[in-house]
Design an enzyme around this catalytic site. Structure first.
Site, PDB file in Angstrom:
ATOM      1  N   HIS A  27       0.758  -1.132  -0.007  1.00  0.00           N
ATOM      2  CA  HIS A  27      -0.207   0.047  -0.109  1.00  0.00           C
ATOM      3  C   HIS A  27       0.756   1.153   0.128  1.00  0.00           C
ATOM      4  CE1 HIS A  27      -3.200   2.645   0.783  1.00  0.00           C
ATOM      5  NE2 HIS A  27      -3.951   1.621   0.822  1.00  0.00           N
TER       6      HIS A  27
ATOM      7  N   ASP B  62      -7.640  -5.551   0.697  1.00  0.00           N
ATOM      8  CA  ASP B  62      -8.221  -6.501  -0.175  1.00  0.00           C
ATOM      9  C   ASP B  62      -7.750  -8.138   0.087  1.00  0.00           C
ATOM     10  OD1 ASP B  62      -9.604  -4.858  -1.755  1.00  0.00           O
ATOM     11  OD2 ASP B  62      -7.807  -4.301  -2.839  1.00  0.00           O
TER      12      ASP B  62
HETATM   13  N1  CMC Z   1       3.949  -7.714  -4.282  1.00  0.00           N
HETATM   14  C1  CMC Z   1       5.279  -7.689  -4.599  1.00  0.00           C
HETATM   15  N2  CMC Z   1       5.962  -6.425  -4.432  1.00  0.00           N
HETATM   16  C2  CMC Z   1       5.472  -5.406  -4.241  1.00  0.00           C
HETATM   17  C3  CMC Z   1       4.179  -5.435  -3.931  1.00  0.00           C
HETATM   18  C4  CMC Z   1       3.383  -6.730  -3.834  1.00  0.00           C
HETATM   19  N3  CMC Z   1       2.179  -6.840  -3.692  1.00  0.00           N
HETATM   20  N4  CMC Z   1       3.872  -4.202  -3.747  1.00  0.00           N
HETATM   21  C5  CMC Z   1       4.764  -3.413  -3.934  1.00  0.00           C
HETATM   22  N5  CMC Z   1       5.923  -4.172  -4.090  1.00  0.00           N
HETATM   23  C6  CMC Z   1       7.177  -3.699  -4.409  1.00  0.00           C
HETATM   24  C7  CMC Z   1       7.628  -3.276  -5.706  1.00  0.00           C
HETATM   25  O1  CMC Z   1       7.826  -4.510  -6.908  1.00  0.00           O
HETATM   26  C8  CMC Z   1       8.350  -2.258  -5.288  1.00  0.00           C
HETATM   27  O2  CMC Z   1       9.512  -2.952  -5.658  1.00  0.00           O
HETATM   28  P1  CMC Z   1      11.134  -2.301  -5.884  1.00  0.00           P
HETATM   29  O3  CMC Z   1      11.299  -1.244  -5.178  1.00  0.00           O
HETATM   30  O4  CMC Z   1      12.120  -3.243  -5.713  1.00  0.00           O
HETATM   31  O5  CMC Z   1      10.969  -2.132  -7.382  1.00  0.00           O
HETATM   32  C9  CMC Z   1       8.102  -1.563  -4.379  1.00  0.00           C
HETATM   33  O6  CMC Z   1       7.343  -2.614  -3.651  1.00  0.00           O
HETATM   34  C10 CMC Z   1       7.285  -0.302  -4.503  1.00  0.00           C
HETATM   35  O7  CMC Z   1       6.066  -0.879  -5.156  1.00  0.00           O
HETATM   36  P2  CMC Z   1       5.310   0.173  -6.034  1.00  0.00           P
HETATM   37  O8  CMC Z   1       4.193  -0.672  -7.080  1.00  0.00           O
HETATM   38  O9  CMC Z   1       5.962   1.229  -6.658  1.00  0.00           O
HETATM   39  O10 CMC Z   1       4.409   0.888  -4.858  1.00  0.00           O
HETATM   40  P3  CMC Z   1       3.139   1.739  -5.170  1.00  0.00           P
HETATM   41  O11 CMC Z   1       3.112   2.444  -3.838  1.00  0.00           O
HETATM   42  O12 CMC Z   1       3.202   2.393  -6.355  1.00  0.00           O
HETATM   43  O13 CMC Z   1       1.684   0.752  -5.059  1.00  0.00           O
HETATM   44  C11 CMC Z   1       0.408  -0.903  -4.660  1.00  0.00           C
HETATM   45  C12 CMC Z   1       0.825   0.405  -4.258  1.00  0.00           C
HETATM   46  C13 CMC Z   1      -0.984  -1.088  -3.891  1.00  0.00           C
HETATM   47  C14 CMC Z   1      -0.342  -0.656  -6.199  1.00  0.00           C
HETATM   48  C15 CMC Z   1       1.018  -2.233  -4.716  1.00  0.00           C
HETATM   49  O14 CMC Z   1       1.652  -2.403  -3.524  1.00  0.00           O
HETATM   50  C16 CMC Z   1       0.456  -3.226  -5.659  1.00  0.00           C
HETATM   51  O15 CMC Z   1       0.402  -3.216  -6.874  1.00  0.00           O
HETATM   52  N6  CMC Z   1       0.069  -4.298  -4.824  1.00  0.00           N
HETATM   53  C17 CMC Z   1      -0.739  -5.457  -5.324  1.00  0.00           C
HETATM   54  C18 CMC Z   1      -2.427  -4.884  -5.791  1.00  0.00           C
HETATM   55  C19 CMC Z   1      -3.057  -4.511  -4.745  1.00  0.00           C
HETATM   56  O16 CMC Z   1      -3.243  -5.477  -3.454  1.00  0.00           O
HETATM   57  N7  CMC Z   1      -4.006  -3.489  -4.799  1.00  0.00           N
HETATM   58  C20 CMC Z   1      -4.768  -3.265  -3.583  1.00  0.00           C
HETATM   59  C21 CMC Z   1      -4.332  -2.039  -2.959  1.00  0.00           C
HETATM   60  S1  CMC Z   1      -5.258  -1.741  -1.345  1.00  0.00           S
HETATM   61  C22 CMC Z   1      -6.635  -1.301  -1.612  1.00  0.00           C
HETATM   62  C23 CMC Z   1      -7.252  -0.588  -2.878  1.00  0.00           C
HETATM   63  O17 CMC Z   1      -6.391   0.657  -3.064  1.00  0.00           O
HETATM   64  O18 CMC Z   1      -8.130  -0.806  -3.618  1.00  0.00           O
END
Ligand code: CMC
Length: 398
Positions: free
Chosen positions: A275, A329
């Site tokens: 998140h 989620d």
């Molecule tokens: N699994 C594996 N690695 C992850 C995950 C994950 N779920 N989330 C973040 N990371 C890693 C990502 O690979 C990156 O690593 P690196 O710095 O080595 O490249 C680092 O953490 C930062 O990730 P990001 O994607 O740049 O982070 P963000 O803040 O842009 O994205 C997020 C947040 C929620 C989109 C992301 O954590 C994600 O895609 N999670 C999986 C989808 C998910 O569960 N979404 C629901 C979010 S909560 C409820 C809602 O909003 O509806």
């Protein structure tokens, strides 16, 4: 093109010095008094009330009222609001007929986005400076969205939608319209608490989308329809559906660690984890996990919960050090599955709840509006000369 990358998070434009943070990470886009998140401590409050207290004491409609009007309602205000919502649950036969033309194979979020937008056709008066209009729009959207979600579920099965039941409260009525059975009161209460947990979460993607749309002074149905479309994506609300698919794919607790290692090695996101705001376990996931266990105690265990717990345990050492923990989620789908809600309705159920937050932000945006119009850093070509048709090379990737 004049862009220097200073870090992963920040890009500085050389000519203007403007700093761009991809995903607007850490960039405030508004001031708001609706919801406060402490992502280090894992705390969340709506209008100053801790979520844990609301989830234990309140109801979804009361919480929606609090979010939208800023204060807990009095007995009379709550009664009036509940009554108004009850009176507006039905949707026009024209909306139902329109939904009958939707492909049964289409995703329910697409059906919901179209039906929510269609309300703008039926209630086309736009008087966003009239408190009565605002109250009526809030009531209509909160009342009709569950009816539209349930209607599409029955229509795609080839059945006629059933009418809401006036003797049932908000959550019980939705489960009734969906399953055609009066729900167990305990199950209806758990569902109502789930709705409270999902009702608001500051400037997430769909709420930002709602505020951007609201800032143009368009109607509230367009505001909600744009937010529904944004919520549908797998990085946002759509993740709850994908979590269950993932748990089914893993299928056994002893496969969880291997699944995680493979996902990390191949840079695949693990659904339901991570998140932007939290560096600890999402407080909503903590409450939802407790609700899952309450559900299982009453209605029997689900082996996918063992898979989920094994995955969370394996992630502790693999993702925890990066501040990646279960989000809202991760456990919600297990509750919905036990309630008999089909998997592709998990995100529409999220929308039923989040409409309260979107409407709170709609009102707040109207209260101090300035149209959203951010800038950009141009990275394209400059000073090109016209190329005659016969001299052009094929466009790569087209
Ligand atoms: N699994 C594996 N690695 C992850 C995950 C994950 N779920 N989330 C973040 N990371 C890693 C990502 O690979 C990156 O690593 P690196 O710095 O080595 O490249 C680092 O953490 C930062 O990730 P990001 O994607 O740049 O982070 P963000 O803040 O842009 O994205 C997020 C947040 C929620 C989109 C992301 O954590 C994600 O895609 N999670 C999986 C989808 C998910 O569960 N979404 C629901 C979010 S909560 C409820 C809602 O909003 O509806």
């Amino acid at each position: 093109m004049g862009v220097a990358q200073s870090s992963v998070e920040e890009i500085r434009h050389e000519r203007t010095g403007i700093v761009f943070r991809p995903g607007l990470d850490g960039v405030p886009a508004t001031q708001s008094s609706i919801c406060d998140i402490d992502g280090q401590q894992g705390r969340l409050s709506y209008r100053g009330y801790p979520l844990e207290e609301l989830a234990a004491e309140s109801t979804f409609l009361e919480t929606a009222y609090l979010l939208i009007w800023g204060e807990l309602p009095t007995t009379d205000q709550l009664k009036a609001f509940e009554h108004e919502v009850q009176m507006h649950r039905r949707v026009s036969f024209r909306v139902r007929d329109m939904m009958k033309c939707f492909p049964a194979t289409g995703h329910p979020m697409d059906a919901l986005q179209s039906s929510a937008a269609s309300l703008g056709l039926f209630y086309s008066r736009r008087a966003i400076d009239d408190p009565k209009y605002i109250y009526a729009a809030v009531v209509r959207l909160i009342a009709k969205i569950p009816t539209m979600v349930a209607a599409f579920q029955l229509i795609r099965k080839g059945q006629d939608p059933i009418q809401p039941r006036d003797d049932l409260a908000y959550s019980a009525n939705f489960l009734y319209m969906l399953t055609e059975r009066e729900p167990d009161p305990f199950a209806a209460r758990i569902f109502d608490r789930c709705l409270m947990l999902h009702a608001e979460h500051s400037l997430n993607a769909s709420t930002f989308s709602a505020r951007v749309t609201a800032s143009t002074l368009t109607d509230p149905y367009a505001v909600v329809a744009s937010a529904v479309g944004t919520l549908a994506g797998p990085l946002h609300g759509g993740a709850n559906e994908d979590v269950l698919a993932m748990l089914e794919e893993i299928s056994s607790p002893d496969q969880a660690a291997a699944y995680l290692d493979d996902a990390i090695a191949n840079k695949r996101k693990v659904m339901g984890f991570g998140h932007r705001e939290y560096r600890v376990k999402d407080p909503r996931a903590v409450i939802l996990q407790a609700l899952v266990e309450e559900m299982f105690e009453r209605f029997g265990h689900d082996e996918l919960y063992d898979v989920a717990r094994a995955l969370e345990a394996a992630a502790e050492t693999r993702l925890g050090p990066k501040g990646i923990y279960p989000n809202v989620d991760f456990y919600s789908g297990l509750v919905y599955r036990k309630l008999g809600i089909p998997r592709d309705l998990f995100t529409p159920v999220f929308a039923i709840s989040r409409v309260a937050g979107w409407l709170a932000h709609w009102r707040e945006q109207l209260g101090a509006n300035r149209i959203f119009r951010p800038s950009q850093i141009y990275t394209g070509s400059t000073q090109r000369s016209w190329i005659p048709l016969e001299s052009r090379l094929p466009t790569a990737g087209a």
